[in-house]
Design a protein around this motif. Structure first.
Motif, PDB file in Angstrom:
ATOM      1  N   VAL A   1       0.870  -1.218  -0.056  1.00  0.00           N
ATOM      2  CA  VAL A   1       0.021  -0.237   0.062  1.00  0.00           C
ATOM      3  C   VAL A   1       0.855   1.343  -0.160  1.00  0.00           C
ATOM      4  O   VAL A   1       0.215   2.487  -0.517  1.00  0.00           O
ATOM      5  CB  VAL A   1      -1.185  -0.062   1.111  1.00  0.00           C
ATOM      6  N   GLU A   2       2.130   1.330   0.525  1.00  0.00           N
ATOM      7  CA  GLU A   2       2.933   2.384   0.405  1.00  0.00           C
ATOM      8  C   GLU A   2       4.266   1.889   0.247  1.00  0.00           C
ATOM      9  O   GLU A   2       4.918   0.703   0.754  1.00  0.00           O
ATOM     10  CB  GLU A   2       2.992   3.037   1.565  1.00  0.00           C
ATOM     11  N   SER A   3       5.263   2.639  -0.500  1.00  0.00           N
ATOM     12  CA  SER A   3       6.596   2.404  -0.727  1.00  0.00           C
ATOM     13  C   SER A   3       7.248   3.747  -0.693  1.00  0.00           C
ATOM     14  O   SER A   3       6.843   4.809  -1.146  1.00  0.00           O
ATOM     15  CB  SER A   3       6.711   1.857  -2.011  1.00  0.00           C
ATOM     16  N   GLY A   4       8.672   3.745  -0.110  1.00  0.00           N
ATOM     17  CA  GLY A   4       9.372   4.837  -0.012  1.00  0.00           C
ATOM     18  C   GLY A   4      10.472   4.717   0.980  1.00  0.00           C
ATOM     19  O   GLY A   4      10.596   3.735   1.887  1.00  0.00           O
ATOM     20  N   THR A   5      11.467   5.645   1.201  1.00  0.00           N
ATOM     21  CA  THR A   5      12.271   5.764   2.404  1.00  0.00           C
ATOM     22  C   THR A   5      11.598   6.143   3.533  1.00  0.00           C
ATOM     23  O   THR A   5      10.343   6.480   3.462  1.00  0.00           O
ATOM     24  CB  THR A   5      13.256   6.745   2.129  1.00  0.00           C
ATOM     25  N   HIS A   6      12.182   6.176   4.617  1.00  0.00           N
ATOM     26  CA  HIS A   6      11.687   6.276   5.985  1.00  0.00           C
ATOM     27  C   HIS A   6      11.053   7.681   6.095  1.00  0.00           C
ATOM     28  O   HIS A   6       9.854   8.024   6.506  1.00  0.00           O
ATOM     29  CB  HIS A   6      12.589   6.016   7.158  1.00  0.00           C
ATOM     30  N   ASP A   7      11.982   8.547   5.624  1.00  0.00           N
ATOM     31  CA  ASP A   7      11.484  10.057   5.621  1.00  0.00           C
ATOM     32  C   ASP A   7      10.151  10.569   4.514  1.00  0.00           C
ATOM     33  O   ASP A   7       9.309  11.055   5.151  1.00  0.00           O
ATOM     34  CB  ASP A   7      12.529  11.051   5.398  1.00  0.00           C
ATOM     35  N   SER A   8      10.389   9.879   3.419  1.00  0.00           N
ATOM     36  CA  SER A   8       9.327  10.052   2.708  1.00  0.00           C
ATOM     37  C   SER A   8       8.117   9.386   3.056  1.00  0.00           C
ATOM     38  O   SER A   8       6.811  10.027   2.727  1.00  0.00           O
ATOM     39  CB  SER A   8       9.646   9.694   1.278  1.00  0.00           C
ATOM     40  N   LEU A   9       7.910   8.242   3.462  1.00  0.00           N
ATOM     41  CA  LEU A   9       6.906   7.610   4.171  1.00  0.00           C
ATOM     42  C   LEU A   9       6.099   8.508   5.533  1.00  0.00           C
ATOM     43  O   LEU A   9       4.940   8.516   5.675  1.00  0.00           O
ATOM     44  CB  LEU A   9       7.113   6.420   4.458  1.00  0.00           C
ATOM     45  N   LEU A  10       7.025   8.987   6.298  1.00  0.00           N
ATOM     46  CA  LEU A  10       6.657   9.815   7.283  1.00  0.00           C
ATOM     47  C   LEU A  10       5.713  11.099   6.805  1.00  0.00           C
ATOM     48  O   LEU A  10       5.007  11.483   7.278  1.00  0.00           O
ATOM     49  CB  LEU A  10       7.682  10.287   8.224  1.00  0.00           C
ATOM     50  N   ALA A  11       6.383  11.540   5.554  1.00  0.00           N
ATOM     51  CA  ALA A  11       5.838  12.725   4.917  1.00  0.00           C
ATOM     52  C   ALA A  11       4.530  12.469   4.540  1.00  0.00           C
ATOM     53  O   ALA A  11       3.655  13.371   4.351  1.00  0.00           O
ATOM     54  CB  ALA A  11       6.916  13.480   3.852  1.00  0.00           C
ATOM     55  N   GLN A  12       4.448  11.436   4.009  1.00  0.00           N
ATOM     56  CA  GLN A  12       2.989  11.003   3.197  1.00  0.00           C
ATOM     57  C   GLN A  12       1.833  11.009   4.509  1.00  0.00           C
ATOM     58  O   GLN A  12       0.765  10.926   4.124  1.00  0.00           O
ATOM     59  CB  GLN A  12       3.174   9.579   2.703  1.00  0.00           C
ATOM     60  N   ASN A  13       2.343  10.693   5.780  1.00  0.00           N
ATOM     61  CA  ASN A  13       1.422  10.650   6.940  1.00  0.00           C
ATOM     62  C   ASN A  13       0.065   9.307   6.772  1.00  0.00           C
ATOM     63  O   ASN A  13      -1.013   9.804   6.899  1.00  0.00           O
ATOM     64  CB  ASN A  13       0.751  12.146   7.151  1.00  0.00           C
TER      65      ASN A  13
ATOM     66  N   ALA B   1       3.470   5.987   8.773  1.00  0.00           N
ATOM     67  CA  ALA B   1       3.682   7.188   9.853  1.00  0.00           C
ATOM     68  C   ALA B   1       2.873   6.844  10.920  1.00  0.00           C
ATOM     69  O   ALA B   1       3.249   7.145  12.089  1.00  0.00           O
ATOM     70  CB  ALA B   1       2.980   8.585   9.027  1.00  0.00           C
ATOM     71  N   ALA B   2       1.594   6.197  10.853  1.00  0.00           N
ATOM     72  CA  ALA B   2       0.750   5.851  11.977  1.00  0.00           C
ATOM     73  C   ALA B   2       1.388   4.734  12.701  1.00  0.00           C
ATOM     74  O   ALA B   2       1.313   4.860  13.968  1.00  0.00           O
ATOM     75  CB  ALA B   2      -0.491   5.192  11.323  1.00  0.00           C
ATOM     76  N   LEU B   3       2.383   3.705  12.152  1.00  0.00           N
ATOM     77  CA  LEU B   3       2.873   2.714  12.806  1.00  0.00           C
ATOM     78  C   LEU B   3       4.112   3.455  13.598  1.00  0.00           C
ATOM     79  O   LEU B   3       4.151   2.875  14.603  1.00  0.00           O
ATOM     80  CB  LEU B   3       3.381   1.528  11.783  1.00  0.00           C
TER      81      LEU B   3
END
Length: 594
Positions: free
Chosen positions: A558-570, A574-576
């Motif tokens: 459902v989501e893919s990316g680096t740690h920072d980019s995934l946090l930015a996607q919220n 990010a919830a985990l």
């Protein structure tokens, strides 16, 4: 094809040994019967003297006849003893050799079966098949096969002497033999399903005992000793009841056979005696027939024990050969691929998989470049571990492909594929050997220097040096003398020593303390630089530096990316992250009370 025929078909390489063993059994029985004939001849010599049977061969002196009988007795007993020695050695060695080969073949076959097979079989039942059932076969070959051959030969030989000396008496005295054999086979057919139930019940007990011994710490912690003892009681009681049903039937064989034997013996004793008193047969012949009747008919009571042993063995052989007949749905043969030539590019193309009717992966597509560290996170049951199991070909995907360096892994030699992948799981498997043995597990001859270097890379060297015998310390079954973190570092050292182009860590740090997790993480930062690394984790702190993190839900990414980019996607990641770190976002803040 019945179990015995299938066993003979399996044991082709031992047919010559089986024929020799059978020949020795036949010759032993031949010499075993001759003393009874000599008794009759001796009686004839004493009664008829110069007119005896031996006098026809030119030996008229009574003393010479008796000396000849003494010499023949020595030769016959010597022959009987010789062939008894030969058949016992041959049958027992055959039993041991066949047991050895069958156990090894069954074990090798079981190792190649897919994981799905083990999910439907308890370890205890498999242990019962690989050990107890094969031992049952050995017990049959040790004595039962010889007994069957000798009873058959005894019937033929004694029958021949009977018909030679007194055809009319033979017809009456040997009439029970076909009835005895028919009755034995009748009982056998009814014993077979009962002994099959007995072997199943034995497997249930083994399974329960194996499970309880592995979980003894939990049983003690929850004071469940009586609870588990009750389970063992129920399983043992079921085994006792199934055995009792078989015993009830097998115990009836001997009395039935004995009554049939009695009829034959009485006929020989009475009618044969009448014939001797009326001069129809000689006194020596009558003596021979009385002795031979006993020699033939009384051993037939042993058919009960033979039938019992035979049916137990056939039930066991059926189970062992059933395992060997289980198809290997994942082929091992394929295109060879040397690990040193693997770059480590992985492609998952429209991959779908389901356990039974429960979809686990649905149309998963992604590419991992050589040298990348890629993480998979998500809730339990989201399909993370299944992805790795498909990569290792523990299972076959329903649809889609996995490619390694452009090669469909289904077309690769399975041994080559798995040699190219280092696997460290949460449930670490360690053997009952030394620390060094476990680090070098599966790699053949490995130098101590290489083992120490791998341990240092896994940050395990320091604690190993503090063990009583260092690298030679015995760690017990499944490494029970080590802590969870120590076991995990040994598993990582093993993977490092293997030096695979692809490294898989399946929840490798989920059950360790923070210090061990930090040590493992430092090791991974070093060893993952030169290889493709797949990390499955619940702790997001262990994957935050991965090149790419894939979040999985219900079998899809459902989501893919680096740690920072995934946090930015919220989003889900990010919830985990907030859940594990205790951070709050504006969305997570409780509503204002003002």
């Amino acid at each position: 094809m019945n179990a015995l025929s299938r066993l003979f078909d399996y044991a082709r390489q031992y047919r010559r040994d089986a024929r020799l063993a059978a020949l020795y059994s036949v010759l032993n029985k031949f010499f075993d019967i001759l003393p009874e004939v000599l008794i009759g001849v001796a009686v004839d010599v004493v009664v008829n003297k110069q007119a005896s049977f031996l006098a026809r061969f030119g030996i008229t002196d009574t003393m010479q006849q008796l000396l000849l009988l003494g010499l023949l007795t020595v030769l016959i007993w010597g022959g009987e003893s010789l062939f008894q020695f030969l058949y016992e050695v041959k049958w027992r060695n055959l039993a041991q050799s066949l047991q050895h080969e069958l156990r090894l073949d069954a074990y090798r076959h079981v190792q190649k079966l897919p994981l799905a097979y083990f999910e439907n079989k308890s370890t205890g039942k498999l242990m019962a098949i690989l050990n107890d059932d094969i031992n049952q076969m050995e017990r049959f070959l040790n004595g039962g096969a010889n007994s069957i051959i000798q009873v058959f030969c005894s019937s033929l030989m004694v029958g021949a002497v009977f018909f030679l000396l007194a055809p009319k008496l033979a017809l009456i005295s040997l009439l029970p033999v076909p009835l005895i054999l028919y009755g034995t086979f009748w009982f056998q057919r009814r014993l077979a399903p009962r002994y099959a139930e007995v072997r199943e019940a034995a497997g249930v007990i083994n399974g329960r005992l194996n499970n309880n011994l592995l979980g003894i710490a939990t049983i003690k912690a929850f004071t469940a000793e009586e609870f588990e003892a009750a389970h063992i009681h129920d399983a043992s009681e079921h085994y006792r009841r199934t055995n009792a049903r078989a015993i009830q039937l097998s115990a009836a064989i001997t009395p039935v056979i004995r009554m049939a034997i009695l009829a034959g013996f009485v006929a020989t004793l009475v009618y044969g005696g009448w014939m001797a008193t009326h001069g129809e047969i000689g006194v020596g012949s009558y003596s021979v027939l009385v002795y031979l009747t006993q020699r033939l008919l009384w051993p037939l009571t042993g058919l009960a024990d033979i039938a019992d042993l035979y049916q137990r063995s056939m039930a066991s052989i059926e189970r062992v050969l059933g395992v060997l007949a289980t198809p290997q749905t994942i082929p091992y043969e394929g295109r060879h691929l040397a690990a040193e030539h693997v770059a480590g590019r992985l492609e998952f193309d429209a991959l779908s998989f389901a356990y039974a009717d429960a979809p686990t992966l649905q149309d998963v597509t992604l590419t991992i470049e050589p040298g990348q560290t890629v993480a998979f996170v998500g809730a339990t049951g989201s399909g993370k571990s299944t992805l790795v199991k498909l990569l290792l070909r523990f299972y076959q995907p329903q649809t889609g492909q996995i490619r390694l360096d452009g090669h469909d892994i289904q077309q690769l030699d399975l041994t080559d594929l798995r040699r190219a992948i280092g696997y460290v799981s949460q449930d670490v498997f360690l053997t009952d050997g030394s620390v060094a043995d476990n680090i070098g597990y599966g790699l053949g001859q490995v130098s101590r220097e290489a083992i120490v270097a791998a341990a240092k890379a896994a940050e395990a060297h320091d604690y190993i040096e503090r063990l009583p015998q260092g690298y030679d310390t015995q760690i017990g079954e499944r490494g029970q003398k080590l802590s969870g973190g120590q076991r995990q570092r040994l598993a990582l050292a093993r993977a490092i020593l293997k030096n695979p182009p692809v490294l898989v860590l399946d929840e490798a740090t989920s059950a360790v303390d923070n210090e061990t997790e930090a040590a493992i993480q430092r090791s991974l930062d070093v060893i993952s630089r030169t290889r493709t690394t797949l990390v499955i984790a619940h702790r997001l702190s262990t994957v935050r530096h991965a090149h790419c993190i894939h979040v999985m839900e219900h079998g899809t990414i459902v989501e893919s990316g680096t740690h920072d980019s995934l946090l930015a996607q919220n989003g889900s990641y990010a919830a985990l992250w907030r859940l594990q770190t205790g951070e709050r976002s504006v969305l997570d803040s409780p509503p204002s009370l003002v």
